[in-house]
Design a protein around this motif. Structure first.
Motif, PDB file in Angstrom:
ATOM      1  N   HIS A  37      -6.879 -56.340  32.331  1.00 54.28           N
ATOM      2  CA  HIS A  37      -5.546 -56.012  31.632  1.00 54.28           C
ATOM      3  C   HIS A  37      -4.763 -55.889  32.990  1.00 54.28           C
ATOM      4  O   HIS A  37      -3.733 -56.609  33.044  1.00 54.28           O
ATOM      5  CB  HIS A  37      -5.435 -54.751  30.992  1.00 54.28           C
ATOM      6  CG  HIS A  37      -4.409 -54.219  29.723  1.00 54.28           C
ATOM      7  ND1 HIS A  37      -3.911 -53.301  29.478  1.00 54.28           N
ATOM      8  CD2 HIS A  37      -3.568 -55.329  29.852  1.00 54.28           C
ATOM      9  CE1 HIS A  37      -3.119 -54.020  28.548  1.00 54.28           C
ATOM     10  NE2 HIS A  37      -2.887 -54.906  28.636  1.00 54.28           N
ATOM     11  N   TRP A 134       4.234 -53.552  21.256  1.00 47.62           N
ATOM     12  CA  TRP A 134       4.067 -52.604  22.061  1.00 47.62           C
ATOM     13  C   TRP A 134       4.940 -51.222  21.488  1.00 47.62           C
ATOM     14  O   TRP A 134       6.471 -52.145  20.694  1.00 47.62           O
ATOM     15  CB  TRP A 134       5.422 -52.213  23.420  1.00 47.62           C
ATOM     16  CG  TRP A 134       4.233 -53.965  24.148  1.00 47.62           C
ATOM     17  CD1 TRP A 134       4.894 -55.178  24.583  1.00 47.62           C
ATOM     18  CD2 TRP A 134       3.804 -53.021  25.685  1.00 47.62           C
ATOM     19  NE1 TRP A 134       4.152 -54.984  25.490  1.00 47.62           N
ATOM     20  CE2 TRP A 134       3.589 -54.808  25.608  1.00 47.62           C
ATOM     21  CE3 TRP A 134       3.032 -52.130  26.507  1.00 47.62           C
ATOM     22  CZ2 TRP A 134       2.926 -54.435  27.548  1.00 47.62           C
ATOM     23  CZ3 TRP A 134       2.012 -52.275  26.882  1.00 47.62           C
ATOM     24  CH2 TRP A 134       2.490 -53.663  27.697  1.00 47.62           C
ATOM     25  N   ASP A 168       0.173 -50.560  24.456  1.00 45.89           N
ATOM     26  CA  ASP A 168      -0.054 -51.788  24.380  1.00 45.89           C
ATOM     27  C   ASP A 168      -0.754 -52.442  23.225  1.00 45.89           C
ATOM     28  O   ASP A 168      -1.741 -51.528  23.235  1.00 45.89           O
ATOM     29  CB  ASP A 168      -0.105 -52.317  25.554  1.00 45.89           C
ATOM     30  CG  ASP A 168      -0.290 -54.203  25.702  1.00 45.89           C
ATOM     31  OD1 ASP A 168       0.142 -54.306  24.985  1.00 45.89           O
ATOM     32  OD2 ASP A 168      -0.166 -54.306  27.419  1.00 45.89           O
ATOM     33  N   HIS A 172      -5.226 -58.285  24.480  1.00 47.80           N
ATOM     34  CA  HIS A 172      -6.347 -57.734  25.587  1.00 47.80           C
ATOM     35  C   HIS A 172      -5.950 -57.032  25.592  1.00 47.80           C
ATOM     36  O   HIS A 172      -7.220 -56.592  26.664  1.00 47.80           O
ATOM     37  CB  HIS A 172      -4.874 -58.873  26.300  1.00 47.80           C
ATOM     38  CG  HIS A 172      -3.474 -58.889  26.333  1.00 47.80           C
ATOM     39  ND1 HIS A 172      -2.808 -59.591  27.132  1.00 47.80           N
ATOM     40  CD2 HIS A 172      -3.122 -57.079  26.915  1.00 47.80           C
ATOM     41  CE1 HIS A 172      -1.261 -58.311  27.427  1.00 47.80           C
ATOM     42  NE2 HIS A 172      -1.739 -57.309  27.045  1.00 47.80           N
TER      43      HIS A 172
HETATM   44 MN    MN Z   1      -1.331 -55.798  28.002  1.00 49.23          MN
END
Ligand code: MN
Length: 205
Positions: A37, A134, A168, A172
């Motif tokens: 990340h 987000w 987040d 990912h």
């Molecule tokens: Mn991210």
């Protein structure tokens, strides 16, 4: 409104340095997830923005100015750098019964009823955000707290708000550790939020 300005050096932005060891957030976020990340995804956004800056008219500007004034392709990379810098710098090793204190705790209780109610609302916003994006705790110009869902690379500064804390929900961020279980990942993140960092953002310290 501008906070945590990140200045480029010699026309380029650097990959932020993590303020903890790569395995410090385990088991909530594994060292493996963190290495991809931070070391791969965020590094790619940094590389892409640095490649796009020359000739854009935004060379030498702080990161938040780039986010506020960039066109779409550059905005996606600059927004993702700002988002990830705020995200990675708000964590600490897991702590039981982790919760905010002081004026931020009072403001959360005033706006959302209680810290538990706030967590439920925030997790709900993360679970229902469709696709990538987000969830943010942010403050408006009067200092009133809000929870916002931001798609893709967006950041609350694009709506005149001050970003304080974020999760987040791009896959990912959690897929290696939690696969499709986004709500389980969000619920676990409360253990590693560094509320001292978030309080400083709230109090403009
Ligand atoms: Mn991210």
């Amino acid at each position: 409104m501008i906070m945590e300005q990140t200045m480029p050096k010699d026309g380029k932005f650097d990959l932020m340095t993590l303020p903890y060891a790569p395995d410090a957030l385990e088991p909530v976020i594994s060292a493996n997830t963190l290495s991809y990340h931070h070391g791969k995804h965020l590094q790619t956004y940094v590389n892409n923005l640095n490649a796009a800056l020359p000739g854009s008219g935004l060379e030498g500007k702080p990161l938040e100015e780039v986010v506020l004034h960039a066109q779409k392709g550059m905005l996606n990379n600059a927004g993702q750098i700002l988002n990830h810098n705020l995200y990675f710098s708000q964590f600490m090793p897991p702590k039981a019964d982790n919760a905010p204190t002081g004026r931020l705790a009072e403001a959360i209780a005033a706006e959302f009823g209680s810290f538990e109610d706030f967590k439920s609302a925030f997790e709900g916003a993360g679970a229902t955000l469709f696709g990538s994006g987000w969830v943010w705790l942010c403050a408006d110009e009067e200092g009133v707290l809000h929870i916002t869902q931001e798609p893709n690379a967006s950041n609350p500064i694009l709506h005149g708000m001050r970003p304080l804390m974020t999760m987040d929900v791009w896959e990912h961020a959690y897929y290696l550790d939690y696969q499709n279980r986004r709500p389980a990942h969000l619920a676990a993140l409360w253990q590693i939020i560094d509320w001292d960092v978030v309080s400083k953002r709230y109090l403009n310290e």
